[in-house]
Structure formats: C-alpha cells, structure tokens
Scaffold this active site. Sequence first.
Site, mmCIF file in Angstrom:
data_model
loop_
_atom_site.group_PDB
_atom_site.id
_atom_site.type_symbol
_atom_site.label_atom_id
_atom_site.label_comp_id
_atom_site.label_asym_id
_atom_site.label_seq_id
_atom_site.Cartn_x
_atom_site.Cartn_y
_atom_site.Cartn_z
ATOM 1 N N CYS A 83 0.850 -1.194 0.000
ATOM 2 C CA CYS A 83 0.000 0.000 0.000
ATOM 3 C C CYS A 83 0.887 1.245 0.000
ATOM 4 O O CYS A 83 1.676 1.446 -0.925
ATOM 5 C CB CYS A 83 -0.983 -0.029 1.160
ATOM 6 S SG CYS A 83 -2.352 1.157 0.942
ATOM 7 N N HIS A 189 -4.027 -4.567 -0.600
ATOM 8 C CA HIS A 189 -3.803 -5.161 0.717
ATOM 9 C C HIS A 189 -3.890 -6.685 0.609
ATOM 10 O O HIS A 189 -4.986 -7.232 0.579
ATOM 11 C CB HIS A 189 -4.849 -4.660 1.718
ATOM 12 C CG HIS A 189 -4.649 -3.243 2.137
ATOM 13 N ND1 HIS A 189 -3.833 -2.891 3.184
ATOM 14 C CD2 HIS A 189 -5.150 -2.090 1.631
ATOM 15 C CE1 HIS A 189 -3.848 -1.568 3.331
ATOM 16 N NE2 HIS A 189 -4.634 -1.066 2.396
ATOM 17 N N GLU A 191 -3.334 -8.873 2.859
ATOM 18 C CA GLU A 191 -3.918 -9.447 4.077
ATOM 19 C C GLU A 191 -5.442 -9.337 4.096
ATOM 20 O O GLU A 191 -6.102 -9.997 4.912
ATOM 21 C CB GLU A 191 -3.311 -8.773 5.317
ATOM 22 C CG GLU A 191 -3.835 -7.389 5.640
ATOM 23 C CD GLU A 191 -3.206 -6.271 4.812
ATOM 24 O OE1 GLU A 191 -3.485 -5.097 5.111
ATOM 25 O OE2 GLU A 191 -2.445 -6.573 3.861
#
Length: 209
Positions: A83, A189, A191
């Site tokens: 990011c 992202h 995750e």
Amino acid sequence: MTRPDVTVVDYGVGNLGSLRNALAKVGHTAEITGDPEIVAAADRVILPGVGAFDRAVERLSESGLGDAVRTAAGRGIPVAGVCLGMQLLMDGSEEGERPGLGLIGGRAHRFPSSIDGARLLVPHMGWSAAVAAKPSRIAPALSSGGRYYFVHSYAVDVDDPADVLTWTDYGRRYASSVERDNVLGIQFHPEKSHRFGLAILRDFAGASL
C-alpha cells in the site's frame, strides 16, 4: 532462537497485526519491529503503510528505518512494500515533497476526480482485478493475476515499464504491483484479499533469491 520468516517494519503507520496474522494463516512466522538493526539483518522485510507520504518518510528517516530497509534491499533479500509502503519504495509522490527510498524508479500521482466528465470516486476502495504483465520471481502467484482489495488515493507510475508486475484499471491504467530484482511493491492489501492475497504472502515468506 529461530529467526522469523518475515520482519515487518514498525514505524508507527500500517496494519501490522493483520499482516502478521495473515502470514500465520499460511504457516509462516513474522516479527514486528522498530529496531533498524533487526530490519537491516532480516531474511525478508515487509514495509507496510497507511496515511500521508511525507509523514511516513519523516518517521522512516527519524527512526533510521529507511536506511535499514535500503540496507536490507542492498543485501539482496526479498523486500516488499505494501500500500503506502509500495509508494515509499519509489522516488517520491505527488502527495508530498520529501523523497522516497528510491529503490524503484517512479512516482505516485493522485487519481483524477473525474474522467471524461464522469465523476471518479477517490479513494479507490474495493475489489479490482490485477492483470499480469510479467512473471514474478518473489511472488509467483501474482503472475496469474487475480482480484484484490484496494484502498488508495494515489497510484504509482514507474519510469521503466519492465518493472510492472500487474496492471489495474481505475479511471486509468496504473501499476498495481511492481518488481525490480529483489524488491516488490504491492498497492493492494494482500492481508485483506482472501485466497489471492494469502497466496502472495505465502510466496513472499518462502522466497529465497
């Protein structure tokens, strides 16, 4: 003491716990640290980030962590920016005045508020496709493309198109992931991107260059 698979840089910005938990889901250990010596000597480094570019650069500079990330990259170990972390790998950003880490040539530019008269919502938030441009040495899962979760107002334009791993369209085409030698940048992202993102983290945590 067993060394962790991945070292996550803690400079006061970023979703650190979520990254560590996601890495644990794919069977890899991670440490979160703000110690420049540990970062510089790590086996694999993730530089996360959310918020404003200049403030992030200030914190990296004040803490010595920016130099530590450069040192790690110079050793040839896998280094990934996620990011805002991806934008910090570049030469700079339209968002601020301070220089980035300069590990990949390019700059981040803000999305326009409209395209051909049609309003464009900024930030770009939600799921978008990433189309592979070349194979990745560090995270081969990116070579298959996929859908990933994005939250960002600035997008990277690289100096050398050969550094682009994936392209994404949001108002315009931009580099959603990049790779030069042992340095990887991921705008989305992982995750938060379910199986697609977990595959990337699994690849990165097991990468040996």
